[in-house]
Design a protein around this motif. Structure first.
Motif, mmCIF file in Angstrom:
data_model
loop_
_atom_site.group_PDB
_atom_site.id
_atom_site.type_symbol
_atom_site.label_atom_id
_atom_site.label_comp_id
_atom_site.label_asym_id
_atom_site.label_seq_id
_atom_site.Cartn_x
_atom_site.Cartn_y
_atom_site.Cartn_z
ATOM 1 N N LEU A 60 0.835 -1.299 0.030
ATOM 2 C CA LEU A 60 -0.116 -0.060 0.004
ATOM 3 C C LEU A 60 0.703 1.262 0.007
ATOM 4 O O LEU A 60 0.674 2.066 -0.698
ATOM 5 C CB LEU A 60 -0.772 -0.119 1.145
ATOM 6 C CG LEU A 60 -1.751 1.319 1.433
ATOM 7 C CD1 LEU A 60 -2.951 1.629 0.365
ATOM 8 C CD2 LEU A 60 -2.668 1.010 2.642
ATOM 9 N N ALA A 61 1.914 1.279 0.962
ATOM 10 C CA ALA A 61 2.842 2.273 0.927
ATOM 11 C C ALA A 61 3.250 2.724 -0.527
ATOM 12 O O ALA A 61 3.740 3.952 -1.087
ATOM 13 C CB ALA A 61 3.816 2.180 1.899
ATOM 14 N N ALA A 62 3.783 1.731 -1.220
ATOM 15 C CA ALA A 62 4.448 1.514 -2.581
ATOM 16 C C ALA A 62 3.356 2.376 -3.666
ATOM 17 O O ALA A 62 3.898 3.198 -4.306
ATOM 18 C CB ALA A 62 4.917 0.229 -3.065
ATOM 19 N N VAL A 63 2.037 2.067 -3.415
ATOM 20 C CA VAL A 63 1.048 2.517 -4.421
ATOM 21 C C VAL A 63 0.894 3.953 -4.038
ATOM 22 O O VAL A 63 0.994 4.762 -5.079
ATOM 23 C CB VAL A 63 0.108 1.751 -4.443
ATOM 24 C CG1 VAL A 63 -1.261 2.512 -5.236
ATOM 25 C CG2 VAL A 63 0.222 0.152 -4.808
ATOM 26 N N LEU A 64 1.125 4.471 -2.796
ATOM 27 C CA LEU A 64 0.849 5.755 -2.233
ATOM 28 C C LEU A 64 1.953 6.595 -2.771
ATOM 29 O O LEU A 64 1.954 7.562 -3.310
ATOM 30 C CB LEU A 64 0.515 5.877 -0.823
ATOM 31 C CG LEU A 64 -0.639 5.346 -0.205
ATOM 32 C CD1 LEU A 64 -0.813 5.128 1.313
ATOM 33 C CD2 LEU A 64 -1.988 6.159 -0.753
ATOM 34 N N ALA A 65 3.009 5.916 -2.597
ATOM 35 C CA ALA A 65 4.299 6.877 -3.092
ATOM 36 C C ALA A 65 4.336 7.007 -4.606
ATOM 37 O O ALA A 65 4.805 7.996 -4.898
ATOM 38 C CB ALA A 65 5.572 6.013 -2.667
ATOM 39 N N ALA A 66 3.944 6.096 -5.459
ATOM 40 C CA ALA A 66 3.806 6.267 -6.768
ATOM 41 C C ALA A 66 2.894 7.409 -7.167
ATOM 42 O O ALA A 66 3.148 7.931 -8.417
ATOM 43 C CB ALA A 66 3.349 5.005 -7.473
ATOM 44 N N ALA A 67 2.062 7.775 -6.442
ATOM 45 C CA ALA A 67 1.044 9.028 -6.241
ATOM 46 C C ALA A 67 1.422 10.222 -5.785
ATOM 47 O O ALA A 67 0.771 11.172 -5.983
ATOM 48 C CB ALA A 67 -0.376 8.424 -6.257
ATOM 49 N N GLY A 68 2.869 10.346 -5.102
ATOM 50 C CA GLY A 68 3.091 11.293 -4.482
ATOM 51 C C GLY A 68 2.331 11.400 -3.096
ATOM 52 O O GLY A 68 2.301 12.611 -2.574
#
Length: 132
Positions: A60-68
């Protein structure tokens, strides 16, 4: 209405392609993240429950990071649990270490009978910060 934009993490796991869905969709300043599970890169479940939940939050953190985004941008959480009575305290302990200080996002927990071999799934909505 803003156009939808698919968001994928830097290292997407195999489930996105196998089941034909986006990790997240950006629409305007909102990010709708598909349910994240404790999947290894090959799409298989992490067998240990606590490690599976940690991996779900990592994914989940990786997906959030991909969107800033970060967890501080999350406004709504829905979690799904195959055996809530026996899993809930472990899930809460992992969640506590991830979400940080109040104010906490809205949260709904749902007991389910099937998650394609996984024991927990986490779906969120986040507000994308200006400039991200």
């Amino acid at each position: 209405m803003p156009a939808r934009q698919a968001i994928l993490p830097a290292v997407p796991h195999a489930l996105y392609e196998r089941h034909r869905y986006s990790a997240a969709i950006r629409s305007g300043d909102l990010l709708f993240v598909s349910g994240q599970v404790g999947s290894r890169e090959d799409g298989t479940p992490e067998p240990d429950y606590e490690a599976q939940v940690r991996l779900a939050f990592d994914n989940l953190a990786a997906v959030l990071a991909a969107a800033g985004c970060t967890f501080a941008d999350v406004v709504d959480v829905t979690s799904f649990h195959t055996h809530p009575a026996s899993q809930f305290e472990t899930f809460l302990a992992v969640r506590e270490g991830v979400l940080g200080a109040p104010p906490y996002p809205a949260w709904t927990a749902v007991g389910v009978t099937w998650l394609a071999g996984f024991d927990a799934e986490i779906k969120v909505v986040a507000r994308i910060p200006d400039g991200a």
